[in-house]
Design a protein around this motif. Structure first.
Motif, PDB file in Angstrom:
ATOM      1  N   GLU A  49       0.841  -1.202   0.000  1.00 55.87           N
ATOM      2  CA  GLU A  49       0.000   0.000   0.000  1.00 55.87           C
ATOM      3  C   GLU A  49       0.874   1.249   0.000  1.00 55.87           C
ATOM      4  OE1 GLU A  49      -2.625  -0.182   3.319  1.00 55.87           O
ATOM      5  OE2 GLU A  49      -3.710  -1.939   2.563  1.00 55.87           O
ATOM      6  N   SER A  50       1.927   1.228   0.828  1.00 52.90           N
ATOM      7  CA  SER A  50       2.850   2.360   0.885  1.00 52.90           C
ATOM      8  C   SER A  50       3.568   2.547  -0.452  1.00 52.90           C
ATOM      9  CB  SER A  50       3.871   2.137   2.007  1.00 52.90           C
ATOM     10  OG  SER A  50       4.845   3.146   2.010  1.00 52.90           O
TER      11      SER A  50
ATOM     12  N   GLN B 158       1.471   4.183  -3.259  1.00 51.49           N
ATOM     13  CA  GLN B 158       1.293   5.631  -3.110  1.00 51.49           C
ATOM     14  C   GLN B 158       2.385   6.419  -3.823  1.00 51.49           C
ATOM     15  OE1 GLN B 158       1.026   6.348   1.105  1.00 51.49           O
ATOM     16  NE2 GLN B 158      -0.943   5.314   1.318  1.00 51.49           N
TER      17      GLN B 158
END
Length: 452
Positions: free
Chosen positions: A319-320, A323
Motif C-alpha cells: 500500500e505504501s 502511493q
C-alpha cells in the motif's frame, strides 16, 4: 576556431592489442607521414588507398605498418586524413605519435576530429553528438536510435520546421519595411495554424525524451525491501556474479550498489539498496535515506519480501509502495518455503515467486522486467530525443512560439512577432549548430574520446 594545423591521436582503445590505429587530420597529414614512411611516395597516391611500408626515425625502424589515405574533401573531417595501422604495442604507438609530433603534428584534443567534421560541414551538431552516442551504444535499441540521428533523421525534422518559420519571419520583416503603410504580408491565421502544427511536433519530440533517455542510458531499476530479504542475492543472480556482499546479518548493505546488464537488447541499471527499516545506526540510516531517494528516481522498482514474513505486514508495504506511483514488480523470495495457501494468496497479488539463492524464477523475473518497460513497441526508426541539451532547446523554442500565439491574439506591432520568431529560430539553431558559441562546442566535444 582555427583548424589549419594537423592533429594526431590514437583512435583505437589504449592498451596492448593486435593493432593500433593512429589518425592524423589536417592539410599536412600526408606530407608529414611521408617524411617518416619508407615505401611508396604517399603524396603521389590516390585517395582511399592502402600502402604497406615502414615507419622509420632516421635509419631506425619503428614498425611495419599499413597507411590509409583519405584526401580532402573525401574524408571524415573533410580534410586530408591519414590512418596508420601499426602493431598494438604501447611503445610502438607512442614512438610513432611522438615522431610525427616532432615533425609538426599536434596532439588532438578530445572530440577534435568530429569537431573538425562539424566545422567543415560534414554534418550538423546533432549528428556530431550522435557519433558519441553511437560509440557508447550498448544495446540494439541505443545503436538504432544513435544511427538514425547520425544519418540526419532528427536534423531533417528540425530543418523542415526552421524552413517554415523562416518564411513567416521574412514576411514579417517585410512588414517592418512598410510599417508606415500598415500592410500585412504574413497571414496571421496561417501563422497561428503553422505554430500549432509545429508545437505538436515539438511536444512529440519533448515527450520522446522519456523513452529516448531510457534507451540511451538504461532503465534504472531499484531493488528495495526490508533488510535481509535477499536483495543483494537477487542482484548477484541477475548479474551472474558476486557483485554485492551477502550476509545473514541484517543491514549488511549500507549504500547503493549499481551495475547493468543487457536483457534481450534492453539495458537495465540495477541498484541494490539498503534495507528499509528504522535504525539507530547513523550510517545505516543514511543508507535507508539514499534508498528512499533512489526509489523516487527509479523508472521501476523490484520490491522484495521474504516468504516467511507476515502477510498483513506485506500488504501494508505494498500500500505504501503504491502511493509512490512508480511502476513496480512484487517479488517474494524463498518461495520454496511457501505452503499452497500462501502461494495462492501471493499469486492473487500478482507476485513473482522466486528463490534468489538457487536462481529459480530469475528467467520469469527478467521477462516481467521486459514486459513492464515495454520497449518492444518502440519504433527506433522514428525520431527519439536522447540528449538533455536538445530537450531544453525544444522547450525554449516552444515557449517562444507560445509568445507568438499570445501576440497574435493580443495584437502587437510586427517587431514583437519578429523578435519571438527569431528567438524560436535561435533555439532550434542551437540544436543543429546553425547557432553556436565556442563554449557550447567545447562543452559538447570535450566529452568525446580522444581520437574521435
Amino acid at each position: 576556431m582555427i583548424t589549419s594545423d594537423t592533429i594526431i591521436a590514437l583512435s583505437t582503445p589504449p592498451g596492448s592489442g593486435a593493432i593500433g590505429v593512429i589518425r592524423l587530420s589536417g592539410p599536412d597529414s600526408v606530407r608529414l607521414t611521408n617524411q617518416v614512411f619508407s615505401g611508396k611516395d604517399l603524396e603521389k597516391q590516390q585517395s582511399h588507398t592502402l600502402h604497406f611500408g615502414l615507419i622509420k626515425n632516421e635509419q631506425i625502424i619503428i614498425d611495419e605498418v599499413v597507411v590509409g589515405l583519405f584526401i580532402a574533401p573525401k574524408s571524415y573531417t573533410k580534410e586530408n586524413v591519414v590512418e596508420i595501422s601499426c602493431h598494438g604495442s604501447n611503445y610502438i604507438i607512442q614512438q610513432i605519435i611522438n615522431l610525427l609530433i616532432s615533425k609538426g603534428a599536434r596532439a588532438a584534443k578530445p572530440g577534435e576530429f568530429t569537431l573538425r567534421a562539424f566545422l567543415n560541414g560534414a554534418f550538423d551538431l546533432s549528428q556530431a553528438e550522435a557519433v558519441a552516442d553511437l560509440i557508447a551504444s550498448n544495446s540494439k535499441a541505443s545503436h538504432d536510435v544513435a544511427m538514425q540521428q547520425m544519418r540526419g533523421g532528427f536534423a531533417n525534422e528540425l530543418k523542415d520546421l526552421r524552413t517554415q518559420l523562416i518564411h513567416f519571419a521574412s514576411m514579417i520583416e517585410l512588414e517592418l519595411d512598410f510599417a508606415e503603410e500598415d500592410v500585412e504580408f504574413a497571414n496571421r491565421a496561417e501563422l497561428e495554424s503553422l505554430i500549432q502544427k509545429i508545437n505538436k511536433v515539438l511536444q512529440r519530440l519533448i515527450h520522446s525524451f522519456e523513452i529516448g533517455n531510457v534507451i540511451k542510458n538504461g532503465v534504472p531499476v531499484v531493488i528495495a525491501g526490508k533488510p535481509n530479504v535477499g536483495k543483494s542475492t537477487l542482484l548477484n543472480a541477475l548479474l551472474n556474479e558476486e557483485r554485492a556482499i551477502v550476509s545473514d546479518i541484517a543491514g549488511t548493505t549500507r549504500d547503493t550498489i549499481e551495475d547493468e546488464i543487457n536483457i534481450n537488447g534492453v539495458v537495465f541499471r540495477f541498484i541494490d539498496t539498503a534495507g528499509i527499516r528504522e535504525t539507530a545506526d547513523i550510517i545505516e540510516a543514511k543508507g535507508v535515506e539514499r534508498t528512499l531517494d533512489k526509489m523516487k528516481q527509479a523508472k521501476l522498482i523490484i520490491y522484495m519480501v521474504d516468504a516467511q514474513e507476515d502477510e498483513s505486514n506485506v500488504l501494508k508495504q505494498l500500500e505504501s509502495l503504491a502511493q509512490q506511483q512508480i511502476p513496480y514488480l512484487f517479488v517474494v523470495n524463498k518461495a520454496e518455503l511457501l505452503d499452497a495457501q500462501k502461494k495462492n494468496s501471493y499469486q492473487e497479488l500478482e507476485a513473482l515467486l522466486i528463490s534468489a539463492k538457487d536462481k529459480i524464477g530469475i528467467d520469469t523475473l527478467e521477462q516481467a522486467l521486459l514486459d513492464k518497460v515495454n520497449l518492444s513497441h518502440i519504433n527506433t526508426s522514428e525520431t527519439l530525443v536522447t540528449n538533455i541539451r536538445h530537450v531544453e532547446a525544444l522547450k525554449q523554442t516552444q515557449n517562444s512560439l507560445n509568445n507568438v500565439l499570445m501576440h497574435i491574439h493580443n495584437p502587437v506591432t510586427s517587431d514583437f512577432l519578429a523578435m519571438d520568431i527569431k528567438q524560436a529560430l535561435h533555439y532550434l539553431g542551437e540544436i543543429t549548430g546553425t547557432v553556436t558559441t565556442d563554449d557550447l562546442l567545447d562543452n559538447i566535444f570535450t566529452k568525446f574520446c580522444i581520437g574521435k
